[in-house]
Design a protein around this motif. Structure first.
Motif, PDB file in Angstrom:
ATOM      1  N   ILE A 196       0.636  -1.099  -0.145  1.00 32.36           N
ATOM      2  CA  ILE A 196       0.020  -0.071   0.420  1.00 32.36           C
ATOM      3  C   ILE A 196       0.619   1.081  -0.137  1.00 32.36           C
ATOM      4  O   ILE A 196       1.754   1.506   0.676  1.00 32.36           O
ATOM      5  CB  ILE A 196      -0.855   0.162   0.760  1.00 32.36           C
ATOM      6  N   ASP A 197       0.575   2.195  -1.181  1.00 29.84           N
ATOM      7  CA  ASP A 197       1.439   3.523  -0.774  1.00 29.84           C
ATOM      8  C   ASP A 197       0.569   4.070   0.896  1.00 29.84           C
ATOM      9  O   ASP A 197      -0.733   4.969   0.294  1.00 29.84           O
ATOM     10  CB  ASP A 197       1.055   4.035  -2.370  1.00 29.84           C
ATOM     11  N   PRO A 198       1.443   4.348   1.811  1.00 29.07           N
ATOM     12  CA  PRO A 198       0.719   5.154   2.412  1.00 29.07           C
ATOM     13  C   PRO A 198       0.134   6.518   2.455  1.00 29.07           C
ATOM     14  O   PRO A 198       0.201   7.268   3.235  1.00 29.07           O
ATOM     15  CB  PRO A 198       1.914   4.928   3.711  1.00 29.07           C
ATOM     16  N   ALA A 204       0.144  -0.406  -4.155  1.00 31.98           N
ATOM     17  CA  ALA A 204       1.404   0.412  -5.530  1.00 31.98           C
ATOM     18  C   ALA A 204       0.951  -0.404  -6.647  1.00 31.98           C
ATOM     19  O   ALA A 204       1.606  -1.840  -6.422  1.00 31.98           O
ATOM     20  CB  ALA A 204       2.822   0.702  -4.724  1.00 31.98           C
ATOM     21  N   THR A 205       1.083   0.000  -7.993  1.00 32.56           N
ATOM     22  CA  THR A 205       0.673  -1.790  -8.707  1.00 32.56           C
ATOM     23  C   THR A 205       1.663  -0.853 -10.465  1.00 32.56           C
ATOM     24  O   THR A 205       2.065  -2.260 -10.975  1.00 32.56           O
ATOM     25  CB  THR A 205      -0.583  -1.236  -8.793  1.00 32.56           C
ATOM     26  N   TRP A 223      14.579  -0.485   0.868  1.00 34.34           N
ATOM     27  CA  TRP A 223      14.380   0.005  -0.459  1.00 34.34           C
ATOM     28  C   TRP A 223      13.240  -0.656  -1.447  1.00 34.34           C
ATOM     29  O   TRP A 223      13.494   0.306  -2.343  1.00 34.34           O
ATOM     30  CB  TRP A 223      16.196   0.563  -1.010  1.00 34.34           C
ATOM     31  N   ALA A 224      13.405  -1.520  -1.661  1.00 39.19           N
ATOM     32  CA  ALA A 224      12.471  -2.137  -2.509  1.00 39.19           C
ATOM     33  C   ALA A 224      10.986  -2.613  -2.263  1.00 39.19           C
ATOM     34  O   ALA A 224      10.531  -2.311  -3.431  1.00 39.19           O
ATOM     35  CB  ALA A 224      12.805  -4.131  -2.436  1.00 39.19           C
ATOM     36  N   VAL A 228       8.775  -0.092  -5.114  1.00 43.58           N
ATOM     37  CA  VAL A 228       7.295  -0.805  -5.069  1.00 43.58           C
ATOM     38  C   VAL A 228       6.259   0.788  -5.093  1.00 43.58           C
ATOM     39  O   VAL A 228       5.880   0.843  -5.932  1.00 43.58           O
ATOM     40  CB  VAL A 228       7.457  -1.491  -4.511  1.00 43.58           C
ATOM     41  N   VAL A 229       6.278   1.794  -4.089  1.00 42.62           N
ATOM     42  CA  VAL A 229       5.787   2.655  -3.828  1.00 42.62           C
ATOM     43  C   VAL A 229       5.870   3.649  -4.020  1.00 42.62           C
ATOM     44  O   VAL A 229       4.655   3.891  -4.825  1.00 42.62           O
ATOM     45  CB  VAL A 229       5.905   2.717  -2.247  1.00 42.62           C
ATOM     46  N   ALA A 230       7.264   4.693  -4.670  1.00 40.01           N
ATOM     47  CA  ALA A 230       7.282   5.756  -6.062  1.00 40.01           C
ATOM     48  C   ALA A 230       6.758   5.050  -7.084  1.00 40.01           C
ATOM     49  O   ALA A 230       7.056   6.741  -7.304  1.00 40.01           O
ATOM     50  CB  ALA A 230       9.011   5.569  -5.790  1.00 40.01           C
ATOM     51  N   GLY A 231       6.865   4.206  -7.533  1.00 39.19           N
ATOM     52  CA  GLY A 231       6.468   4.026  -9.032  1.00 39.19           C
ATOM     53  C   GLY A 231       7.574   4.121  -9.776  1.00 39.19           C
ATOM     54  O   GLY A 231       8.208   4.196  -9.661  1.00 39.19           O
ATOM     55  N   PHE A 232       7.265   3.162 -10.487  1.00 39.10           N
ATOM     56  CA  PHE A 232       8.245   2.821 -11.791  1.00 39.10           C
ATOM     57  C   PHE A 232       9.007   3.774 -12.711  1.00 39.10           C
ATOM     58  O   PHE A 232       9.842   4.305 -12.248  1.00 39.10           O
ATOM     59  CB  PHE A 232       7.545   2.117 -13.512  1.00 39.10           C
TER      60      PHE A 232
END
Length: 272
Positions: A196-198, A204-205, A223-224, A228-232
Motif C-alpha cells: 500500500i502507498d501510505p 502500489a501497482t 528500499w525494494a 514499489v511505492v514510488a512507482g516506476f
C-alpha cells in the motif's frame, strides 16, 4: 521464488531448509570438504532457532505475539522485548530516509511486518552463519527469495544470483555476482497488490518487481518496498538510497537499472 542461487559446481554445496515466518528459509553452505563440519550444522540450527524466536515475537498471525498484544492494547512498547524497540526505532529511521515511502505505522497501527523479515534474517545470519567463512568458502541464507550472502576473503568463488522476469518467470533478465551482501525483491508479481502507498492508501501497482542489492538485507528490503511505492517513473530516490545496484520491472514490461546510485539503462516496450 524470484531468484535462484546459481553457484558454480565447486566447492560442494549443502542445503538446509525450514519453514519459518510462513515461508521456506534455506541456508546454503559451500564447504572445503565433502561433508559439512558439526560446527556448521550447529550454526545453521542456531540460526533457524533464532528466526523461530523472532517469529514468535513479531508474527501478526499469532495471538500471543508481542506485536499482536501491542495492537490489542495489552502491551506497551516500553514493556515489550528490547528487540521490539530496536525494530520500532529502525522503522522510524527507514520512514525518514525514504521520505515516507516506507512506514510501519500506516493507519496508525504499529505493524513492522514489512521490515522484520529482512532484519531478522540478516541479524541471525550475521550472528550464526557469517563466522563460518573463517573456515569455509561461502554461506548464504535465502528467505522467500531475499538473500544475505557471505564469502571468505581467501576465495574467488562468487554467488551468481539470477533475477527472473516477473512477466515470464522462466526467463532471466539479469545475473548478478555477489561476494558479500544482500539482494531483496518486492513487487506485485508473486503476491499481487499487497503493498500500500501510505501517501494515498491505495495499492502500489506500477512496479511488478523491484530488486535491490546492498550490504544489508534489512536496508535492501526497505528500499525494494520503497521502490514499489514510488512507482516506476519516479526514481529520484535512487541517488540517496545507498544501494549498490538494482533493477525495476514495470507492470507494462519496461525495465530500469542503476549502479551506485546512477541510472544506467531504461529499456522495454510497453506490454499494454
Amino acid at each position: 521464488m524470484d531468484r535462484a542461487l546459481l553457484g558454480h559446481a565447486e566447492p560442494p554445496r549443502h542445503v538446509w531448509v525450514e519453514e519459518i515466518m510462513g515461508m521456506p528459509i534455506s541456508v546454503h553452505l559451500r564447504s572445503r570438504g565433502a561433508r559439512p563440519a558439526p560446527s556448521a550444522e550447529a550454526a545453521v540450527r542456531a540460526c533457524f532457532d533464532e528466526l523461530h524466536e523472532i517469529d514468535r515475537l513479531f508474527s501478526p498471525y499469532r495471538d500471543d505475539s508481542e506485536i499482536t498484544r501491542m495492537q490489542r492494547g495489552e502491551l506497551t512498547l516500553d514493556d515489550a522485548d528490547p528487540r521490539v524497540r530496536e525494530v520500532a526505532d529502525a522503522c522510524h529511521l527507514a520512514e525518514q530516509e525514504t521520505r515516507g515511502l516506507f512506514t510501519a505505522h500506516w493507519r496508525g497501527v504499529f505493524d513492522p511486518t514489512g521490515y522484520v523479515k529482512g532484519w531478522a534474517v540478516e541479524q541471525a545470519a550475521r550472528r550464526h552463519l557469517a563466522p563460518l567463512v573463517q573456515r569455509e568458502p561461502a554461506v548464504g541464507i535465502n528467505a522467500g527469495g531475499d538473500m544475505q550472502l557471505f564469502t571468505a576473503a581467501d576465495t574467488d568463488w562468487r554467488w551468481n544470483v539470477g533475477i527472473t522476469d516477473p512477466h515470464s518467470p522462466e526467463t532471466l533478465l539479469a545475473t548478478l555476482q555477489v561476494a558479500n551482501g544482500a539482494v531483496a525483491t518486492s513487487g506485485t508479481a508473486e503476491r499481487g497488490e499487497h503493498i500500500i502507498d501510505p501517501r494515498s492508501g491505495r495499492p502500489a501497482t506500477s512496479v511488478a518487481s523491484a530488486t535491490v542489492v546492498a550490504d544489508s538485507l534489512a536496508h535492501a528490503d526497505v528500499w525494494a518496498t520503497a521502490a514499489v511505492v514510488a512507482g516506476f517513473d519516479d526514481r529520484g530516490w535512487v541517488a540517496d538510497a545507498d544501494t549498490r545496484t538494482g533493477l525495476l520491472v514495470a507492470s507494462d514490461g519496461r525495465t530500469a537499472r542503476w549502479l551506485d546510485g546512477v541510472p544506467i539503462e531504461v529499456t522495454g516496450v510497453s506490454r499494454v
